[in-house]
Design an enzyme around this catalytic site. Structure first.
Site, PDB file in Angstrom:
ATOM      1  N   GLY A  49      10.032   0.324  14.856  1.00  0.00           N
ATOM      2  CA  GLY A  49       8.877  -0.206  15.562  1.00  0.00           C
ATOM      3  C   GLY A  49       7.579   0.556  15.390  1.00  0.00           C
ATOM      4  N   TRP A  51       5.506   0.588  12.848  1.00  0.00           N
ATOM      5  CA  TRP A  51       4.438  -0.256  12.301  1.00  0.00           C
ATOM      6  C   TRP A  51       3.931  -1.223  13.371  1.00  0.00           C
ATOM      7  CZ3 TRP A  51       4.177  -2.056   6.583  1.00  0.00           C
ATOM      8  CH2 TRP A  51       4.159  -0.935   5.748  1.00  0.00           C
ATOM      9  N   ASP A  69      13.586  -7.871  12.936  1.00  0.00           N
ATOM     10  CA  ASP A  69      14.499  -7.018  12.177  1.00  0.00           C
ATOM     11  C   ASP A  69      15.932  -7.475  12.422  1.00  0.00           C
ATOM     12  OD1 ASP A  69      14.106  -3.998  10.832  1.00  0.00           O
ATOM     13  OD2 ASP A  69      16.156  -4.473  11.458  1.00  0.00           O
ATOM     14  N   ASP A  88      16.854 -12.521  10.891  1.00  0.00           N
ATOM     15  CA  ASP A  88      16.973 -12.296   9.454  1.00  0.00           C
ATOM     16  C   ASP A  88      15.834 -13.008   8.733  1.00  0.00           C
ATOM     17  OD1 ASP A  88      17.716 -12.143   6.779  1.00  0.00           O
ATOM     18  OD2 ASP A  88      19.772 -12.803   7.110  1.00  0.00           O
ATOM     19  N   ASP A 112       7.773  -3.064   5.837  1.00  0.00           N
ATOM     20  CA  ASP A 112       8.239  -1.777   5.326  1.00  0.00           C
ATOM     21  C   ASP A 112       9.754  -1.848   5.131  1.00  0.00           C
ATOM     22  OD1 ASP A 112       7.934   0.901   4.519  1.00  0.00           O
ATOM     23  OD2 ASP A 112       8.413   1.649   6.518  1.00  0.00           O
ATOM     24  N   LYS A 152       6.591  -3.214   1.040  1.00  0.00           N
ATOM     25  CA  LYS A 152       7.109  -2.102   0.258  1.00  0.00           C
ATOM     26  C   LYS A 152       8.106  -2.626  -0.774  1.00  0.00           C
ATOM     27  CE  LYS A 152      10.380   0.421   2.128  1.00  0.00           C
ATOM     28  NZ  LYS A 152      10.985   1.398   3.033  1.00  0.00           N
TER      29      LYS A 152
END
Length: 156
Positions: A49, A51, A69, A88, A112, A152
Site C-alpha cells: 500500500g 504507492w 491486489d 486479480d 509496481d 514496472k
C-alpha cells in the site's frame, strides 16, 4: 528484528510508508507529474500500500485512489478517499470498481506489481512483461484519454 542498512527502508519507516517503494513513485511523479490534486488513481498490485499512500497524499481529499491486489490490503491508516480491494488484474472488469468511480475513468493507472520470481531472470522478465500486457489490455476501460499509465517491468 533484523537491522536493515538501506537508508530508504529507514526513511520509509520514519515517514510512515509501508514500503521503501514509495520513493520510486515519488521520484516518478516529481519527474513526470502523473498525480495531480483531485485526480482518480488506480494502483494495480497495490499491496502493501505504499504507492496508495503516496498517491493519496498527492491527489488530496478531493481525489480518489483505488488499490487492487491478489493479497488483502490492510485498510488501517488509509484515508476515506482510498479504496483497497482484493482482486486479480486478469479478471478485472469495470463493475468491480468501488461506487466512488461510478461512470468515471481514471486519470492515472500505476503498477509496481511483479510476478512471483523463479530465480531465472529471462523467465521472470517474461512473466513481468505478461503482467504489463494484462494491464495494457484493460486500459481502454480504465484510463481516460490523455491519462497517465506507469508500470514496472523486469529487465531481461
Amino acid at each position: 528484528m533484523k537491522d536493515v542498512q538501506d537508508p530508504f527502508f529507514r526513511l520509509a519507516t520514519e515517514e510512515g510508508y509501508r514500503a521503501r517503494s514509495a520513493y520510486k513513485l515519488t521520484e516518478i511523479d516529481e519527474r513526470f507529474r502523473i498525480l495531480r490534486p483531485g485526480a482518480c488513481v488506480l494502483d494495480l498490485g497495490a499491496c502493501p500500500g505504499s504507492w496508495m499512500q503516496v498517491a493519496a497524499r498527492r491527489v488530496g481529499d478531493r481525489g480518489v485512489v483505488v488499490g487492487i491486489d491478489l493479497k488483502p490490503i490492510d485498510r488501517r491508516g488509509l484515508g476515506p478517499n482510498v479504496h483497497p480491494m482484493q482482486g486479480d488484474v486478469h479478471a478485472l472488469v469495470r463493475e468491480d470498481l468501488p461506487p466512488a468511480m461510478e461512470g468515471r475513468l481514471f486519470d492515472a493507472v500505476i503498477s509496481d506489481m511483479g510476478p512471483d520470481t523463479s530465480g531465472v531472470p529471462m523467465a521472470d522478465s517474461a512473466k513481468s512483461v505478461q503482467l504489463c500486457h494484462a494491464i495494457l489490455d484493460r486500459l481502454p476501460f480504465l484510463l481516460r484519454t490523455g491519462g497517465h499509465a506507469t508500470m514496472k517491468v523486469y529487465e531481461g
